[in-house]
Motif scaffolding. Structure first.
Motif, mmCIF file in Angstrom:
data_model
loop_
_atom_site.group_PDB
_atom_site.id
_atom_site.type_symbol
_atom_site.label_atom_id
_atom_site.label_comp_id
_atom_site.label_asym_id
_atom_site.label_seq_id
_atom_site.Cartn_x
_atom_site.Cartn_y
_atom_site.Cartn_z
ATOM 1 N N GLY A 36 -8.778 -2.285 -3.619
ATOM 2 C CA GLY A 36 -9.978 -1.450 -3.419
ATOM 3 C C GLY A 36 -10.986 -1.857 -2.608
ATOM 4 N N ALA B 244 0.682 -1.281 -0.082
ATOM 5 C CA ALA B 244 0.098 -0.017 -0.086
ATOM 6 C C ALA B 244 0.818 1.124 0.084
ATOM 7 C CB ALA B 244 -1.101 0.080 1.260
ATOM 8 N N ALA C 286 -4.186 -3.136 0.343
ATOM 9 C CA ALA C 286 -3.569 -2.584 -0.981
ATOM 10 C C ALA C 286 -4.561 -2.604 -2.006
ATOM 11 C CB ALA C 286 -2.354 -3.008 -1.584
ATOM 12 N N SER D 284 -8.687 -0.303 -9.839
ATOM 13 C CA SER D 284 -8.855 -0.715 -8.643
ATOM 14 C C SER D 284 -9.991 -1.858 -8.543
ATOM 15 C CB SER D 284 -9.190 0.246 -7.483
ATOM 16 O OG SER D 284 -10.224 -0.141 -6.664
ATOM 17 N N GLU E 202 -5.025 2.442 -5.696
ATOM 18 C CA GLU E 202 -5.179 0.919 -5.257
ATOM 19 C C GLU E 202 -5.312 -0.100 -6.493
ATOM 20 O OE1 GLU E 202 -8.600 1.764 -2.709
ATOM 21 O OE2 GLU E 202 -7.527 1.869 -0.880
#
Lengths: 466, 427
Positions: A398, A295, A396, A410, A316
Motif C-alpha cells: 500500500g 499485484a 503490491a 495494507s 494490497e
C-alpha cells in the motif's frame, strides 16, 4: 558542436597523434631499420602520445560540462538590470528560465516576439551570444589542449626516451583511478544521502522522525505550521517493512534451506541438473515481474481466498507482497546455504554416518550446527535484500502508512515511500523530498550493518575449518 | 553362531530404530516438498504470465467502406500538399453514418464510434496518401477496433452476450459485423513497431526497447572498461596495504547496497549537481553501471585469479614488463570469465527498475529516443507503467512486454553459460 561529436573528434585526434608519434619515433631512430636502437617500440611511443592527446582533452571537456551552466548563469545575472538581479532566488530562477527558453528559440532560428519586454529580449540576445561564444571557446580549448599536449610529448622523443616506462606509469595510474571509482561511488552515496538528510533534520527533529508514529508527508507544509507536526514519524514505515520482510523470511528461509539440504545431500545428479536452472530462473526474474505477479495474481488470489472463508483482506495486503518477496529470495537463501553446507569437511559427515546416525540425524546434529555461521550469514544477507527490495512492494503493497501487525491489512515500506516521494516533480528544499533521503539513509545504514555482520560471521566461520 | 546375551543398549537402539527411520523418511519428504515448491513456483509464474500475455499478440480489425469524397475532404486531386491536412475525421464519420443510417441519437452515435480505435482516421489518411487515385472512390479500409471491443471479442462470449465494458447496442453491432465477415483477427505487429500510447490497441514496446538498448550501451561502455581495469589493478598491481583492503571491503559492500540507493545517488549527484538531463538513457546508464560495477569487478577478479601463475612467470621471465604481462598474457586468458561476468551483470542491470524511477525515466514518452540524451523509458519501467494502467487491455500488453524482457534475459544468460562451458572445455 555538441559534446558527443566533440568526444568523437578527440578520439580521432588521438588516433592521428598515434600515427604521427609512430612516424616521429621512427624518424628519431633514424629510419625504419634503426628502430631497434630505440628504448621502446614505436607502438609504445604511439600509445603514449595518444593518451597524452586524449586524456587531458577529455578531462577539460568534463570540467567544462560541469561548470559551464553555472558560469553562464552568473554572467547572465551580472548582465541583468539591478532590479531583476536582486529578486529572491525562486523568482530569479523563473526569470533565468524564461531567458533560457527565449535564447534556445533564437538558437533554433526563430525570431522573438516584438511584444516582449525590452530587457528580456536584450538578455536573451546576450545569452545567445554568450552560449555561442562558449561553444566556440570549448571547441578551441579542447583542440588546443590535445594539440599542445601532443606537441609537448613528441618534442621530447629521442633515442634514449623511455616511452614504455612513461606509458606504463600512465596506464597504472588509470588502472588505479578505475579501482577508485567504486570508492567514489560509496563516498557519493554517503555524502549525498547524508547531506540531504541533515537538511531534512533541520526542519524535522531526528527523534520525531525516528520515533513518531504518524506518517503523512503529503500534507501541505505551511510557513506558519510547526515543522513536522507529527507528519514525518517513520515508525509505521519501519513496522511495515519489518512485517513484509518477516513474511518473506518465513517463506524463504525454511524452503530455501530445505532445497539446499535436499539438493546437496539427497538428490540424484539428474535432479540437481534440472533443479539448478530452476533456481537460476527464480533468481534471474526481474523484480518488476515479481511485482506484477504479486499485484495482479497473488493479491487477488489471497483476497478471494480470504473472502471465501469470511475474512476481509485488503487488496494490497502485506501477505501478498511478503509471499512474493519470499519467492524472490528462495534462490538467494538456498545458494548461500548450499555453499555453507558444502564447506563443512566431509570427515565430520562421514564420522557421524559411520557411528550409525541416519542421514537426517547427521544433517540436523552435525552438518547444520557446523554450517550455522554460514547459514546465519546467508539469512542476514537475504534479510538485507528483502529490506531494500523496491519494485515488489511499490506494485503490491500500500501507499498509506498503517501501523499494524495484521498481515491481511495494507502496510507501506521505506522503499515505497522513497519512490512515492521522489517520482514526479519535486523541489529540493521541501521536507517532503528531503524525507526520502532521510529514509534512504536509514535504508543504507541498515543494509550496510547487516552486510558487515554477515560477512564477519561468515569469515569467522571460515577460520575454524580452513 | 547363536545370538548371545542381548545387550540392553542394542535393545534400546533397535526399539528406537523404527521411529528414527520414520523421522528420516519425513525429513526427506520435507526436502522433496521444498524442491517441488520451487518447481511449482517457477511453473506458476511463467504459466501465469504467458497465459495473460497471449491476447496481446493479436488484435481485431474491422472493414469499413470509406467514401473519399473530395467535398468532405475539401481537397482536389492535383493538390498534393492538401492530402496531409485534409479533413479525414469528417470522411470517417460520414462514412460510418452512411453504413448505419438508423443511428440517430447522440448517445448511440457515441457508442457507435467507440467501436473503432481513435487511430482509425489516421489509417484512412495513410491509405489515401499512399493511393492518391482513390480520391472520390468508395474503398473498403481495415481499421483497428477499440480496445474494449477487442477485449470483448477475445473473451469469446456467445453472440450477443454483454461484458462489463460494452452496451447492448455495441454487442449487436459486433454480431452483425461478424456475420458480414467484416471482422478479422490479425497478428499484432504494432506491439513491436509502435511506441507507448494512451490507447491500449496502439501501444507498443518499440520506444521502451530502444531506450533499453541505449541505456545498456552506456552501461556496457562504462562498466566494462572500468570494471576490468579495476580488477586488473587489484589482482596484478595493487600492493597489499590498507588502501587495497578498503577498496576490497568497499566493493563487497557496494554489491549488496539496495538498488534504489543508487537511484538516490543519481538524482542527488548526477542530475542535481552535474546537471545532466532527467529521464535520459545517459543518466540511467551511468547509474546502472555504478550498480553493476561491483558484479563485474568481482567476476573479473575471480577469472584473473584463475589464470595459472606459470603464465605470469613465463611472461616476466622472457622480459615482459608487468603491464605487458597483464595485458598480453593474463587478460586474454581471463577474458571468457570476464565476459561471462559482464553479461550476468548486464542482465541484472537490464531487469532493474527502481533506480530508474528515481531519475525520472517513468515519464510517458511517445517519441522513440534517438540519442542518449533524449527522454526515454526502458522495458522494465514500461512494464511498471502499464501494470499501473486502469485499462484492462494493458494487462495483456504488460504480460507480453514481460515475456519479451524474459526472452531477452534468457538469451543473455544462455550466452553467458555457453561461454562458460566453452571456456571450461578449453582449459
Amino acid at each position: 558542436m555538441n559534446s558527443s561529436t566533440l568526444i568523437f573528434v578527440i578520439l580521432l585526434l588521438s588516433l592521428l597523434s598515434y600515427w604521427y608519434a609512430i612516424q616521429r619515433s621512427i624518424k628519431v631512430a633514424g629510419g625504419i631499420t634503426r628502430v631497434k636502437y630505440l628504448t621502446s617500440l614505436p607502438k609504445q611511443f604511439g600509445l603514449l602520445t595518444a593518451l597524452w592527446c586524449g586524456v587531458p582533452a577529455l578531462v577539460v571537456l568534463l570540467l567544462w560540462g560541469i561548470f559551464e551552466a553555472s558560469v553562464i548563469d552568473s554572467l547572465l545575472v551580472a548582465y541583468l538590470p539591478q532590479s531583476v538581479a536582486q529578486l529572491n532566488s525562486d523568482q530569479l530562477g523563473l526569470q533565468l528560465n524564461d531567458i533560457h527558453i527565449l535564447a534556445s528559440d533564437l538558437a533554433n532560428g526563430k525570431l522573438l516576439q516584438s511584444s516582449l519586454e525590452l530587457s528580456k529580449s536584450d538578455a536573451a540576445h546576450y545569452l545567445f551570444q554568450v552560449q555561442q561564444n562558449a561553444s566556440v571557446i570549448k571547441v578551441a580549448l579542447v583542440v588546443l589542449v590535445s594539440a599542445s599536449a601532443t606537441i609537448f610529448i613528441t618534442s621530447r622523443f629521442s633515442q634514449k626516451y623511455p616511452a614504455r616506462v612513461e606509458l606504463e606509469k600512465i596506464i597504472t595510474a588509470l588502472l588505479w583511478a578505475s579501482s577508485a571509482v567504486a570508492l567514489l561511488t560509496t563516498l557519493g552515496i554517503v555524502l549525498s544521502v547524508l547531506f540531504e538528510s541533515i537538511q531534512f533534520f533541520q526542519s524535522v527533529p531526528p527523534w520525531e522522525f525516528l520515533f513518531g508514529t504518524e506518517w503523512s508527508p503529503q500534507i501541505a507544509m505551511r510557513t506558519d505550521q510547526v515543522a513536522g507536526s507529527g507528519a514525518f514519524g517513520a515508525i509505521p514505515l519501519f513496522a511495515g517493512t519489518l512485517l513484509i520482510t518477516l513474511i518473506a523470511m518465513c517463506l524463504s528461509v525454511p524452503s530455501g534451506l530445505m532445497i539446499a539440504i535436499y539438493l546437496s545431500q539427497y538428490a540424484s545428479s539428474r535432479l540437481r541438473s534440472i533443479a539448478k536452472p530452476m533456481l537460476e530462473i527464480l533468481a534471474g526474474v526481474p523484480t518488476v515481474v515479481y511485482g506484477f505477479f504479486a499485484a495482479l495474481t497473488v493479491a487477488p488470489l489471497i483476497r478471494d481466498l480470504g473472502s471465501s472463508v469470511g475474512l476481509s483482506v485488503a487488496s494490497e495486503s502485506a501477505l501478498a507482497a511478503g509471499l512474493v518477496m519470499g519467492i524472490m529470495i528462495i534462490p538467494f537463501v538456498s545458494s548461500l546455504s548450499d555453499d555453507a553446507i558444502s564447506a563443512v569437511p566431509a570427515s565430520l559427515k562421514e564420522g557421524s554416518l559411520g557411528l550409525g546416525a541416519t542421514p537426517s540425524e547427521t544433517i540436523k546434529l552435525v552438518l547444520l550446527p557446523a554450517a550455522l555461521p554460514g547459514i546465519v550469514g546467508a539469512i542476514l544477507l537475504a534479510l538485507s535484500r528483502a529490506i531494500g527490495e523496491t519494485m515488489i512492494v511499490v506494485m503490491a503493497a500500500g501507499m498509506a502508512a498503517n501501523l499494524t501487525a495484521n498481515p491481511l491489512e495494507s502496510v507501506t515500506t521505506i522503499t515505497v515511500q522513497i519512490v512515492t516521494l521522489l517520482t514526479g516533480d519535486q523541489e529540493f528544499d521541501s521536507p517532503k523530498t528531503l524525507a526520502a533521503f532521510a529514509l534512504g539513509l536509514m535504508l543504507f545504514v541498515t543494509t550496510l550493518v547487516l552486510n558487515i555482520i554477515a560477512l564477519k560471521v561468515v569469515r569467522k566461520y571460515r577460520e575454524v575449518y580452513d | 553362531m547363536t545370538r548371545a546375551v542381548q545387550n540392553p543398549i542394542t535393545e534400546k537402539v533397535k526399539a528406537s530404530l523404527k521411529r528414527r527411520h520414520r523421522k528420516e523418511a519425513s525429513f526427506k519428504w520435507f526436502g522433496r516438498m521444498a524442491v517441488a515448491l520451487g518447481f511449482f513456483l517457477v511453473f506458476a509464474l511463467l504459466a501465469d504470465i504467458t497465459s495473460k500475455s497471449l491476447p496481446a499478440f493479436h488484435q481485431y480489425w474491422v472493414k469499413l467502406d470509406i467514401e473519399y469524397r473530395s467535398d468532405w475532404l475539401k481537397i482536389n486531386s492535383d493538390d498534393a500538399k492538401g492530402f496531409a491536412k485534409a479533413n479525414y475525421r469528417k470522411v470517417f464519420k460520414r462514412s460510418v453514418y452512411l453504413a448505419y443510417p438508423d443511428v440517430k441519437k447522440r448517445r448511440d452515435k457515441k457508442s457507435l464510434f467507440k467501436l473503432f480505435s481513435s487511430n482509425a482516421e489516421f489509417t484512412i489518411k495513410d491509405h489515401l496518401i499512399e493511393n492518391p487515385h482513390d480520391l472520390g472512390k468508395n474503398i473498403a479500409i481495415w481499421v483497428r477496433m477499440d480496445d474494449d471491443i477487442d477485449s470483448y471479442l477475445k473473451e469469446n462470449l456467445p453472440n450477443g452476450q454483454l461484458s462489463s465494458r460494452i452496451n447492448q447496442k455495441q454487442a449487436d453491432w459486433v454480431v452483425i459485423l461478424k456475420q458480414q465477415g467484416r471482422i478479422e483477427k490479425r497478428f499484432n505487429f504494432s506491439f513491436f513497431t509502435h511506441s507507448d500510447s494512451r490507447e491500449p490497441e496502439l501501444a507498443g514496446i518499440r520506444g521502451a526497447f530502444t531506450g533499453t538498448l541505449l541505456t545498456m550501451l552506456v552501461t556496457l561502455l562504462l562498466s566494462f572498461p572500468l570494471g576490468v581495469a579495476a580488477a586488473i589493478y587489484l589482482e596484478e598491481f595493487a600492493p597489499k596495504n590498507r588502501w587495497t583492503d578498503i577498496i576490497e571491503v568497499n566493493i563487497n559492500n557496494l554489491a549488496a547496497v539496495p538498488s534504489i540507493i543508487f537511484g538516490l545517488l543519481g538524482l542527488a549527484v548526477i542530475i542535481n549537481i552535474f546537471g545532466l538531463p532527467r529521464s535520459a538513457p545517459l543518466v540511467g546508464g551511468i547509474v546502472l553501471s555504478l550498480m553493476t560495477l561491483p558484479t563485474i569487478i568481482i567476476a573479473s577478479r575471480a577469472s584473473i585469479k584463475a589464470v595459472p601463475p606459470s603464465i605470469r612467470e613465463a611472461a616476466l621471465g622472457i622480459g615482459a614488463s608487468k603491464t605487458q604481462m597483464a595485458f598480453s598474457h593474463v587478460l586474454p586468458m581471463a577474458m571468457p570469465g570476464i565476459l561471462t561476468g559482464t553479461i550476468i551483470g548486464l542482465a541484472q542491470a537490464l531487469g532493474e527498475t527502481a533506480p530508474l524511477l528515481m531519475i525520472g525515466m517513468v515519464a510517458f514518452i511517445v517519441d522513440i529516443p534517438g540519442s542518449v540524451t533524449d527522454a526515454a523509458t526502458v522495458l522494465p519501467v514500461q512494464i511498471f507503467l502499464w501494470a499501473d494502467s486502469p485499462e484492462r487491455a494493458f494487462l495483456a500488453k504488460t504480460s507480453a512486454a514481460i515475456l519479451v524482457l524474459l526472452v531477452f534475459l534468457f538469451v543473455m544468460n544462455m550466452s553467458a553459460s555457453l561461454l562458460r562451458q566453452k571456456f571450461e572445455k578449453n582449459k
